[in-house]
Design an enzyme around this catalytic site. Structure first.
Site, PDB file in Angstrom:
ATOM      1  CB  SER A 105     -12.295  55.241  43.991  1.00 32.84           C
ATOM      2  OG  SER A 105     -12.209  54.141  45.086  1.00 32.84           O
TER       3      SER A 105
ATOM      4  CB  SER B  54      -9.247  53.026  45.532  1.00 31.79           C
ATOM      5  OG  SER B  54      -9.572  53.176  44.140  1.00 31.79           O
TER       6      SER B  54
ATOM      7  CE  LYS C 104     -14.153  54.459  48.311  1.00 40.38           C
ATOM      8  NZ  LYS C 104     -12.898  53.525  47.466  1.00 40.38           N
TER       9      LYS C 104
END
Ligand code: GLN
Length: 500
Positions: free
Chosen positions: A168, A192, A93
């Site tokens: 997210s 998330s 990420k």
């Protein structure tokens, strides 16, 4: 030779691998010498090249960097120095600082930031010899549930490209679901990792707060943020957590505990296991295909020997409200460092210093981030602090106490991960509160600091994946992974992949 399922050219030097390759199977492939890390990485990079333009799951890909790490991993294995995951690639990420990589956190304000150092998590994966396939797209500063707040544009759900992948960590979830990477890292402040895992049909785990160091992970709400693994199976998540977890003096909330093996309970039968079903999570809000899939999963777990007991989490209905005071409060403080001076974007034209700050932040942050900063500054301001921030902290304690009471009656808690399956792009962007409710089942877990995971448990009538959440007591990651693994031995939802 062509990979039948993907129609993309693959490496000639080893048999085509199927899309069901888990970390476990890739590890076996490498150990048996059936493929090299360079070959595996080339395959995944080819898939990324073909399918990322449609999905937008990656912000940065750098084949030279990936292949250099793959060559080093092959050399390590050749010298007999490799570990279980040496040579198996992973995507990270874009919230994790990675040396020499553009590290944007999905924001314009970091759109020119090349990190000079590695986050703890990145260091750990490098030390394990896992090449980085690229940095994945995400909601700006991890604020969002749909990946639509990214400066780099929305990620598309590989099961239906008109729909969101969740957020997210949507880029990470989408790339694993689409088999552009066998695994990815994510972070979870209010859901998330778990919510995008659910919406994309993969398995993801948020560990107990403090188990994985936050050093070098760009901060959103520091008392809630926690990094965790995203992969196809619970077993793979356990292998990844073995790499990620561990004490780090550079994060003052990192916990000093003995090293543990998170795969140690995978083969534990479920006989005698007590699963708590919170009555608040099985109320009228839970409907349709999601309700049916979760009920079927419960029936399956009972068949495997588990018992169920009703538990109460009476304050959980206040968790979204408490979170949207506490998380913005912490975010408004954390994001004050983005000022156009130290790093990142600076407005090209300005008058005095104040003008520079104002223009930089006005142009550098997107509207959701600005909304959070304003709410945070408001709830922390003199006169409102007691009314909002302190009240929310008190709620946080009550929510944690509810879980403590529930765990007197059961070993793990089960619920749906998300109230709905993947929704359409744009469907919730006009109504922030509607968007915030996507995390109704996940947020309380962060407020309490508990471990939680999501695993696939079925599909809705549209063919979209449904996620099941398992919540453990503090440090019970191995136990929930074990329950999930036993379920995954009996059901194959996790093995299904979207056709691209
Ligand atoms: N969707 C929640 C938010 O927007 C949680 C995000 C997260 O876990 N990082 O804040």
């Amino acid at each position: 030779m062509r990979d039948a399922a993907w129609g993309t050219p693959t490496c000639m030097t080893h048999p085509p691998r199927t899309m069901t390759d888990t970390l476990k199977s890739l590890s076996t492939t490498l150990a048996a010498g059936k493929a090299s890390s360079v070959e595996l990485c080339q395959d995944y990079l080819a898939r990324i090249q073909t399918h990322n333009p449609g999905l937008n799951a990656f912000i940065s890909v750098d084949a030279d960097k990936t292949l250099a790490e793959a060559r080093a991993a092959d050399a390590q294995r050749a010298e007999g120095r490799g570990g279980v995951l040496t040579g198996v690639p992973i995507a990270h990420k874009d919230i994790f600082c990675a040396e020499g990589w553009l590290t944007t956190c999905g924001s314009r304000i970091l759109s020119n930031f090349v990190s000079p150092y590695d986050a703890h998590v990145i260091e750990q994966f490098k030390a394990a010899g896992m090449p980085c396939l690229g940095k994945t797209n995400m909601d700006e500063f991890a604020m969002g549930s749909s990946n639509e707040t990214s400066f780099y544009g929305p990620v598309r759900n590989p099961w239906d490209i008109e729909r969101v992948p969740g957020g997210s960590s949507g880029g990470s979830a989408a790339c694993v679901a689409a088999r552009l990477a066998p695994a990815a890292t994510g972070t979870d402040t209010g859901g998330s990792i778990r919510q995008p895992a659910a919406l994309c049909g993969i398995t993801g785990l948020k560990p107990t707060y403090g188990v994985v160091s936050r050093y070098g992970m760009i901060a959103f709400a520091s008392s809630l943020d926690q990094a965790g693994p995203m992969a196809q199976t619970a077993e793979d998540c356990g292998l990844l957590l073995n790499v990620m977890a561990g004490f780090d003096t550079r994060d003052s909330t990192s916990l000093e505990r003995p090293k543990e093996d998170y795969t140690r309970s995978l083969n534990q039968p479920l006989a005698g296991l007590k699963i708590g079903l919170p009555r608040e999570f099985f109320g009228p809000g839970l409907v349709g295909d999601t309700a049916k899939a979760v009920e079927d999963a419960i029936a399956q777990l009972r068949k495997l020997g588990a018992q169920t007991v009703e538990v109460g989490l009476p304050n959980s209905k206040l968790s979204v409200a408490a979170y949207y005071v506490l998380a913005p409060a912490e975010a408004s403080s954390n994001l004050s460092r983005f000022d156009g001076v130290r790093y990142g974007y600076r407005t090209p034209e300005y008058g005095d210093l104040t003008d520079m700050y104002e223009k930089t932040r006005a142009e550098g942050f997107g509207s959701e981030v600005k909304r959070r900063i304003m709410i945070g500054a408001y709830v922390l301001s003199h006169g409102y602090y007691d009314a909002y921030y302190i009240q929310a902290q008190k709620l946080r304690r009550l929510i944690a106490n509810d879980f403590a009471a529930a765990f007197q009656q059961c070993d793990v808690i089960l619920s749906p991960t998300a109230p709905t399956t993947a929704f359409k792009l744009g469907e919730k962007t006009a109504d922030p509160v509607e968007m915030y409710l996507s995390d109704i089942y996940t947020i309380a877990v962060n407020l309490a600091g508990l471990p939680g995971m999501s695993l696939p448990c079925g599909f809705d009538a549209r063919g979209l994946p449904i996620g099941l959440q398992l919540i453990g007591n503090y440090f019970d990651e191995a136990r929930i992974l074990g329950v999930a693994h036993q379920y995954q031995l009996a059901a194959d939802w996790h093995a299904r992949a979207p056709t691209l």
